[in-house]
Enzyme design. Structure first.
Site, PDB file in Angstrom:
ATOM      1  CG  PHE A 111      -0.527   0.410   2.520  1.00  0.00           C
ATOM      2  CD1 PHE A 111      -0.660   1.703   2.872  1.00  0.00           C
ATOM      3  CD2 PHE A 111       0.367  -0.333   3.389  1.00  0.00           C
ATOM      4  CE1 PHE A 111      -0.120   2.058   4.328  1.00  0.00           C
ATOM      5  CE2 PHE A 111       0.905  -0.067   4.569  1.00  0.00           C
ATOM      6  CZ  PHE A 111       0.719   1.061   4.816  1.00  0.00           C
ATOM      7  CE  LYS A 112       3.516   1.773   5.085  1.00  0.00           C
ATOM      8  NZ  LYS A 112       4.883   1.310   5.505  1.00  0.00           N
ATOM      9  CG  ASP A 113       4.181   0.246  -3.985  1.00  0.00           C
ATOM     10  OD1 ASP A 113       5.508   0.797  -4.034  1.00  0.00           O
ATOM     11  OD2 ASP A 113       4.001  -0.758  -4.370  1.00  0.00           O
ATOM     12  CB  THR A 144       7.804   2.681   4.648  1.00  0.00           C
ATOM     13  OG1 THR A 144       6.685   2.775   5.173  1.00  0.00           O
ATOM     14  CG2 THR A 144       8.615   4.147   4.234  1.00  0.00           C
TER      15      THR A 144
END
Length: 460
Positions: A111-113, A144
């Site tokens: 999800f950090k993308d 991250t």
């Protein structure tokens, strides 16, 4: 929009200045002076937008008029999400009674993308405008780091230094960072926990002379732009599930360690997104659950788990929520954060604890529960969950219609998934051959001076 610090020591600054400052110079975190609100009519209209179109609508009110970012936002958004493998960017699928918000279709399958592809392009745009350079310093509990590295690798004028806890991330997470051999990428394995790395980062950022001399910038969720980009997918998921009915509230279940992702959900709620509750899901590193249960925020030992990205005991972004919980009183925030630094604990009143409980439901999920949830979801619905997502789905329990954030692809945590279902998850193209690639990494003690010396060694 202008930005202020949770601790009150920063004069209002612009959006671009906030992005480049990262951690506020008074040691606090930056927040917008006010929270924009979204009308029922806007909610209806936004529900039919593509992810990219929605991102422009959500982000625009947080920008400072007259800055170049405002004019170039459509270009930034288009370039940032062109790297995703799914046309919907963050699609929503069904798994029994729950919805799964798939946040793992970016370059590093996490999800950090979503935020870090945007932030990497934003940094590059701002640096080109001022002809400057930036040295990014960040700590990671797993995802991250790789997302930040892939967001800025090879970019002109940028070096990135990422600290991860040595032997406490998954093999895939470690290789996604250390196998990137671009000259501007520097991996540091800290002999300690994520909290040790995070403390080092904050120590160096709070040394203002060093920060200015080496042009340090932040990619951790202490950077406001990270939170801002993550707000988008809460609106997106709501629109896909409800069809845009402003009277239909939803629940979000968010696996979290550093409180960044769930704080983005809180901001969406404050903007007017119809959210019934935010389910705060943690593993056995449960400082956030303990706060919600008792009102006491007390640090403890970090326990390694099969969901390592949540192996955190000091949640940086919680300070942002504390600012709102304490009635936007920076002096009160300063006092509590100083108490935490000195005594390792602070507490809020029972009234404030109940106030938090009106928004957040909190649940800790154990290892066996996590494995059982992975197994059950596969057997019943044919959906493979990574262990972090499984924590969120398990925490949602019997809440029908809950939207559970799938924070990583199952293949990033193949060992845990294999324990649960008896086979390795299929390997997606970005991970093929990853464990055989050459690597580069410096192993250091959890000492700010050791990291400071390494940065000086690299940059001269």
């Amino acid at each position: 929009m202008r930005y202020i610090s949770t601790r009150g020591g920063v004069a209002p600054i612009s959006f671009s200045q906030a992005v480049m400052m990262g951690l506020a110079t008074d040691g606090g975190l930056l927040l917008p002076e006010r929270i924009p609100t979204v009308s029922a009519e806007q909610l209806r209209a936004w529900a039919g937008l593509s992810f990219q179109q929605l991102a422009i609508q959500v982000i625009t009110p947080f920008l400072t008029p007259g800055e170049a970012v405002s004019d170039r936002l459509p270009e930034l958004v288009e370039r940032s999400f062109a790297t995703f493998s799914h046309p919907d960017i963050t699609p929503v699928t069904r798994a029994g009674d729950h919805w799964i918000l798939e946040l793992f279709h970016g370059p590093t399958l996490a999800f950090k993308d979503v935020a870090l592809q945007f932030l990497g392009n934003l940094f590059e745009m701002l640096l080109k405008a001022e002809g400057g350079r930036l040295n990014i310093l960040g700590a990671t509990s797993g995802d991250t780091g790789s997302a930040a590295i892939h967001g800025v690798r090879g970019r002109e004028g940028i070096h990135v230094f990422i600290l991860h806890p040595h032997n406490r991330v998954s093999p895939i997470q470690e290789r996604q960072m250390t196998s990137v051999l671009d000259a501007n990428v520097h991996n540091i394995a800290i002999r300690g926990s994520f909290d040790d790395g995070q403390t080092i980062v904050k120590t160096l950022f709070n040394d203002l002379a060093f920060k200015d001399a080496y042009r340090l910038g932040a990619v951790n969720s202490i950077n406001w732009a990270r939170i801002l980009a993550q707000i988008v997918y809460f609106f997106y998921a709501w629109g896909r599930v409800t069809g845009g009915d402003p009277h239909q509230k939803v629940l979000f279940s968010v696996p979290t360690g550093n409180f960044g992702d769930i704080f983005a959900g809180y901001m969406a709620l404050r903007m007017g997104l119809p959210v019934e509750r935010l389910i705060l899901a943690t593993n056995r590193n449960d400082i956030l659950v303990r706060f919600m249960e008792s009102g006491e925020y007390r640090t403890g030992e970090v326990n390694p788990t099969i969901s390592p990205s949540m192996d955190i005991q000091i949640s940086s972004n919680f300070e942002r929520y504390l600012y709102y919980l304490l009635d936007e009183d920076p002096a009160a925030v300063r006092g509590e954060m100083e108490r935490l630094r000195v005594e390792g604990v602070f507490a809020v009143s029972e009234a404030r604890r109940r106030q938090a409980g009106e928004i957040f439901s909190a649940r800790r999920v154990g290892e066996e529960e996590t494995l059982a949830r992975i197994q059950a979801t596969w057997e019943r619905h044919g959906v493979l969950l990574d262990p972090h997502t499984a924590v969120g789905v398990e925490a949602a329990g019997n809440e029908p219609g809950a939207i559970c954030l799938a924070t990583a692809h199952a293949a990033k945590f193949a060992e845990a998934v294999h324990r649960a279902v008896g086979f390795d998850p299929p390997v997606p193209p970005p991970l093929e051959g990853l464990l055989e690639r050459p690597t580069r990494c410096r192993i250091l003690d959890p000492d700010p001076e050791a990291v400071r010396a390494f940065i000086r060694e690299v940059l001269g």
